[in-house]
Design a protein around this motif. Structure first.
Motif, PDB file in Angstrom:
ATOM      1  N   PHE A 178      40.612 -47.184  35.714  1.00 24.92           N
ATOM      2  CA  PHE A 178      39.314 -47.687  36.150  1.00 24.92           C
ATOM      3  C   PHE A 178      39.461 -49.098  36.700  1.00 24.92           C
ATOM      4  CE2 PHE A 178      35.130 -49.696  35.261  1.00 24.92           C
ATOM      5  CZ  PHE A 178      34.419 -48.962  36.186  1.00 24.92           C
ATOM      6  N   GLY A 179      38.811 -49.350  37.810  1.00 20.74           N
ATOM      7  CA  GLY A 179      38.801 -50.677  38.411  1.00 20.74           C
ATOM      8  C   GLY A 179      39.689 -50.805  39.630  1.00 20.74           C
ATOM      9  N   LEU A 180      40.507 -49.795  39.912  1.00 22.01           N
ATOM     10  CA  LEU A 180      41.384 -49.851  41.082  1.00 22.01           C
ATOM     11  C   LEU A 180      40.813 -49.032  42.228  1.00 22.01           C
ATOM     12  CD1 LEU A 180      44.969 -49.435  39.545  1.00 22.01           C
ATOM     13  CD2 LEU A 180      43.718 -51.530  40.064  1.00 22.01           C
ATOM     14  N   MET A 181      40.928 -49.569  43.425  1.00 19.61           N
ATOM     15  CA  MET A 181      40.579 -48.807  44.615  1.00 19.61           C
ATOM     16  C   MET A 181      41.690 -47.790  44.871  1.00 19.61           C
ATOM     17  SD  MET A 181      37.687 -50.107  45.491  1.00 19.61           S
ATOM     18  CE  MET A 181      37.410 -49.587  47.170  1.00 19.61           C
ATOM     19  N   TYR A 182      41.391 -46.777  45.663  1.00 18.77           N
ATOM     20  CA  TYR A 182      42.380 -45.715  45.905  1.00 18.77           C
ATOM     21  C   TYR A 182      43.685 -46.261  46.464  1.00 18.77           C
ATOM     22  CZ  TYR A 182      39.552 -41.570  44.918  1.00 18.77           C
ATOM     23  OH  TYR A 182      38.845 -40.575  44.303  1.00 18.77           O
ATOM     24  N   GLN A 183      43.618 -47.258  47.333  1.00 21.56           N
ATOM     25  CA  GLN A 183      44.843 -47.785  47.930  1.00 21.56           C
ATOM     26  C   GLN A 183      45.682 -48.568  46.920  1.00 21.56           C
ATOM     27  OE1 GLN A 183      41.746 -48.676  48.913  1.00 21.56           O
ATOM     28  NE2 GLN A 183      41.606 -50.871  49.307  1.00 21.56           N
ATOM     29  N   GLU A 184      45.127 -48.861  45.752  1.00 20.25           N
ATOM     30  CA  GLU A 184      45.858 -49.582  44.717  1.00 20.25           C
ATOM     31  C   GLU A 184      46.494 -48.659  43.676  1.00 20.25           C
ATOM     32  OE1 GLU A 184      43.505 -53.702  44.165  1.00 20.25           O
ATOM     33  OE2 GLU A 184      42.320 -51.911  43.686  1.00 20.25           O
TER      34      GLU A 184
END
Length: 122
Positions: free
Chosen positions: A63-69
């Motif tokens: 939780f908290g990460l964008m897909y690119q991360e």
């Protein structure tokens, strides 16, 4: 100048080669969904994959990460009760977990679950 990408051959995690391959596939799936614009630039979307092996574990984004991360290394491995099987500093997002655990619990034949909030779906 373009460089040819070479897949990593070893896991930086203490996991089986089968789990590492699954982690890489799932991380690629996050990139594909982002590339196609299905994720709506939100941290409230999730893709999960059943972890290889006899245990009822699955991999899901932190939780908290964008897909690119999202990477193969930072995916969370959780059980059907939402407990992390492998330690991680990242939290499990309870509402996202519930959707995926519900599907993985009753459909052992499914390998992957994708749940997004796309522009078309809003």
């Amino acid at each position: 100048m373009s460089a040819q990408l070479k897949p990593a051959t070893g896991s930086p995690l203490n996991c089986s080669p089968e789990e590492w391959a699954a982690r890489q596939e799932l991380a690629c799936c996050y990139r594909a969904v982002e590339h196609m614009g299905w994720h709506r630039d939100s941290i409230y979307n999730h893709i999960s994959m059943r972890s290889p092996g006899p245990d009822a574990h699955f991999l899901i984004n932190p939780f908290g990460l964008m897909y690119q991360e999202v990477t193969a290394s930072n995916l969370l491995k959780v059980d059907l009760q939402g407990e992390k099987v492998v330690p991680s500093p990242w939290p499990v997002f309870a509402p996202g977990f519930v959707v995926h655990a519900s599907v993985h619990r009753v459909r052992e034949d499914l390998k992957c679950v994708i749940h997004t909030h796309s522009f078309a779906g809003m």
